[in-house]
Design a protein around this motif. Sequence first.
Motif, PDB file in Angstrom:
ATOM      1  N   HIS A 156       0.809  -1.221   0.000  1.00  0.00           N
ATOM      2  CA  HIS A 156       0.000   0.000   0.000  1.00  0.00           C
ATOM      3  C   HIS A 156       0.850   1.282   0.000  1.00  0.00           C
ATOM      4  O   HIS A 156       0.696   2.114  -0.908  1.00  0.00           O
ATOM      5  CB  HIS A 156      -0.986  -0.046   1.178  1.00  0.00           C
ATOM      6  CG  HIS A 156      -1.575   1.259   1.548  1.00  0.00           C
ATOM      7  ND1 HIS A 156      -2.431   1.947   0.720  1.00  0.00           N
ATOM      8  CD2 HIS A 156      -1.421   2.027   2.651  1.00  0.00           C
ATOM      9  CE1 HIS A 156      -2.795   3.078   1.315  1.00  0.00           C
ATOM     10  NE2 HIS A 156      -2.193   3.154   2.483  1.00  0.00           N
ATOM     11  N   HIS A 192       4.060   6.667   5.455  1.00  0.00           N
ATOM     12  CA  HIS A 192       2.928   7.406   6.015  1.00  0.00           C
ATOM     13  C   HIS A 192       2.147   6.658   7.080  1.00  0.00           C
ATOM     14  O   HIS A 192       1.475   7.263   7.901  1.00  0.00           O
ATOM     15  CB  HIS A 192       1.988   7.911   4.903  1.00  0.00           C
ATOM     16  CG  HIS A 192       1.071   6.871   4.346  1.00  0.00           C
ATOM     17  ND1 HIS A 192       1.390   6.085   3.272  1.00  0.00           N
ATOM     18  CD2 HIS A 192      -0.171   6.479   4.725  1.00  0.00           C
ATOM     19  CE1 HIS A 192       0.390   5.261   3.003  1.00  0.00           C
ATOM     20  NE2 HIS A 192      -0.580   5.483   3.876  1.00  0.00           N
ATOM     21  N   ASP A 193       2.245   5.332   7.109  1.00  0.00           N
ATOM     22  CA  ASP A 193       1.503   4.579   8.120  1.00  0.00           C
ATOM     23  C   ASP A 193       2.390   4.042   9.246  1.00  0.00           C
ATOM     24  O   ASP A 193       1.905   3.318  10.115  1.00  0.00           O
ATOM     25  CB  ASP A 193       0.751   3.407   7.457  1.00  0.00           C
ATOM     26  CG  ASP A 193      -0.533   3.861   6.774  1.00  0.00           C
ATOM     27  OD1 ASP A 193      -1.148   4.835   7.267  1.00  0.00           O
ATOM     28  OD2 ASP A 193      -0.911   3.252   5.753  1.00  0.00           O
TER      29      ASP A 193
HETATM   30 MN    MN Z   1      -2.414   4.397   4.295  1.00  0.00          MN
END
Ligand code: MN
Length: 710
Positions: free
Chosen positions: A48, A72-73
């Motif tokens: 992702h 980002h995660d």
């Molecule tokens: Mn994400």
Amino acid sequence: MIDIQTLVDHVLTYNPKCNEDLIRRAYEYGKVKHAQQRRQSGELYFTHPIEVAIILAGQKLDDDTIVTALLHDTLEDTDASFKELSELFGVEIAQLIDGVTKLTNLELSSVQAKQAENFRKLLLAMSQDLRVLLVKLGDRLHNMRTIKHMRPEKQISKARETMDIFAPLAGRMGMQWMREELEDLAFRVLNPEARNSIIRRFINLRDQSEDLIPSIIKDVRTLLSSNNIEASITGREKKPYSIWRKMEEKQQSFSRLSDIYGFRIITENEDNAYRALGAVHQRWTGVPGRFKDYISAPKSNGYRSIHTTVSGRDGKLVEIQIRTREMNEVAEVGVAAHWSYRDGRRAKNQFTVDPLSWLSSLAVRIENEEDDHEDFLEHVKLEMFSDQVFCFTPKGDVIQLPRGATPIDFAFAIHTRIGSTCVGSKVDGRRVPLWTRLRNGQSVEIQTATGQRPQATWIDIVITGRAKSAIRRALREDHQAGYIKLGRELARVALEHVGKKATDKALMTAAKKLGLKDYKQVLLKLGSAELMGVELVEALYPSLLQKSETNINNSAAKVIGLEADQYIEGASCCQPLPGERIVGIATRGKGVSVHSIHCDTLIEYEDQTDRWIDLTWTKGHSETVNKVTIEVTMANFSGVLGRICILISEQDSNIVDMHFSDRKQDFYRIAIDIQVRDVEHLENIITAVEADSDVAQVLQSRRHQVTLKK
Ligand code: MN
């Protein structure tokens, strides 16, 4: 899973000088951190973030944005810390990741359509750096592309949120292609039947009038080349969702919709853009009201283009946009163009708008022209967000407030009833004082108590007009309620004095006689001293009034010191009482007026000692009744006046009348006419009343005598 080399190669195509090492390290770090996690689809989770990075690389974005996309995660879903991220990748990237995490943590799913505008603003306000928002949009785009793996209910809520918040936001950032894709992905979930039917109709059209798009392109191309204008022409069917929206807005069926195709002429320079426009308008008829020149008057986000709609050979309407190549780039990429790289350099596009000035220029006029799906900005007025805060209700709704707003403002913004009965507040679960200034993204809980009323001090705490006016109104109502209460006491006293009861019926009759609307108005006027108790009695029982007056004034007969033919004349200005020192002043004839030794009027007679007569009261005067006026200054609380009335009657005195002499926010002064035997009796009453904790002062009023009849 896309490998690192593919990503790096992609970035290298537009930015040969990119920091390859940084991107590789981020890739490895993210891969390790997310190693144990999988997506709903069963794929490794890290697929992702890479896809998000690829999306942003497609926008030719800078290294920091690409790295942020990869990581980002990590703050949210792994054991990575802000400290570690800033040590490994620098503070700037750590801050960008932190920003994305904050946006992710906002509980958006509960948002209703009416809240969407506030949410978009909140997202903008919380994104200190617009690259945070770009990554968030890339994140959402990939999640929408893979939405089929989610549970059906989740799909719908995510699609709704995408339609209401993220797609318009992408549009506002100037990223048209992303807006359209997000809308289409969401539309597919929310209304698959409508979407399919529109697609089917396009297919039908293609079958009927074959190759409409290529034939128009050919026409335009021939036209331009015969005018020696170099340009490229593209054409396409409009997106199902934008067609659907037009059908909904205009309440028209598909077959009646005119502009379902869009064409674009891209020229090398501005000059050619206008020449192309001239040629098009010469060849086909322009539709009035559909011509817009955003080249000479660009939109605030830098969008430039000429829009026109012409009617073609068979009467079909065709929308044409004309712009230069550079303008087109800005139109597609929007704000992202500012961070875009080309050949290792920041893209230098003269039309790119600096994001900061873009943000601050969002105070845009409302365009009340026909909706155009190519429009960058929606038909909503945007404000500069730095002077606003956005806070959450416990249900997750967003409340927009001006900066400096307090929980009281928040409470009134939800509902006047909540504001009025507010007694306390919790911010992010912690109890805070009501004057606390709220900050962006805080969740605010208001505690209320029934019967609570707005406090006068709130006026200085709140900053929203809505709260201010609601508080003022409530205070005014409280005031009125106080007047009415007081009015009722006054009415009772005045009527009791003539042996009558202040029933609502009696008051209603009085209202009629006095030309007032209802009995409440009578009480209000009494309480606010616009109407006297005696006037009320006079309106109802004029005959009784006369009698009571003579009763009161048969006082002061028993004095020692008068000549045989002298007599006491009238009522004195200072209401001298048996027991206090008095003097007589000879008046015309044999009349003598009696004054208290403290009476101010005696000064007038200082030079006329021959008129002074020494007087004393006779003993045994207990049966006489004397009227005096006392002025009581009391706190403006309900019940105080009632207590005072009781205190006075406990001292064996009768109240004749009352009226206001002064009224302030927190206290009022009332003149009370009472009947007393002598000065000792009066002093007892004054002492008893003054002892009440809500009474500030009690004075005998000598100068402002209350006359019973005007
Ligand atoms: Mn994400």
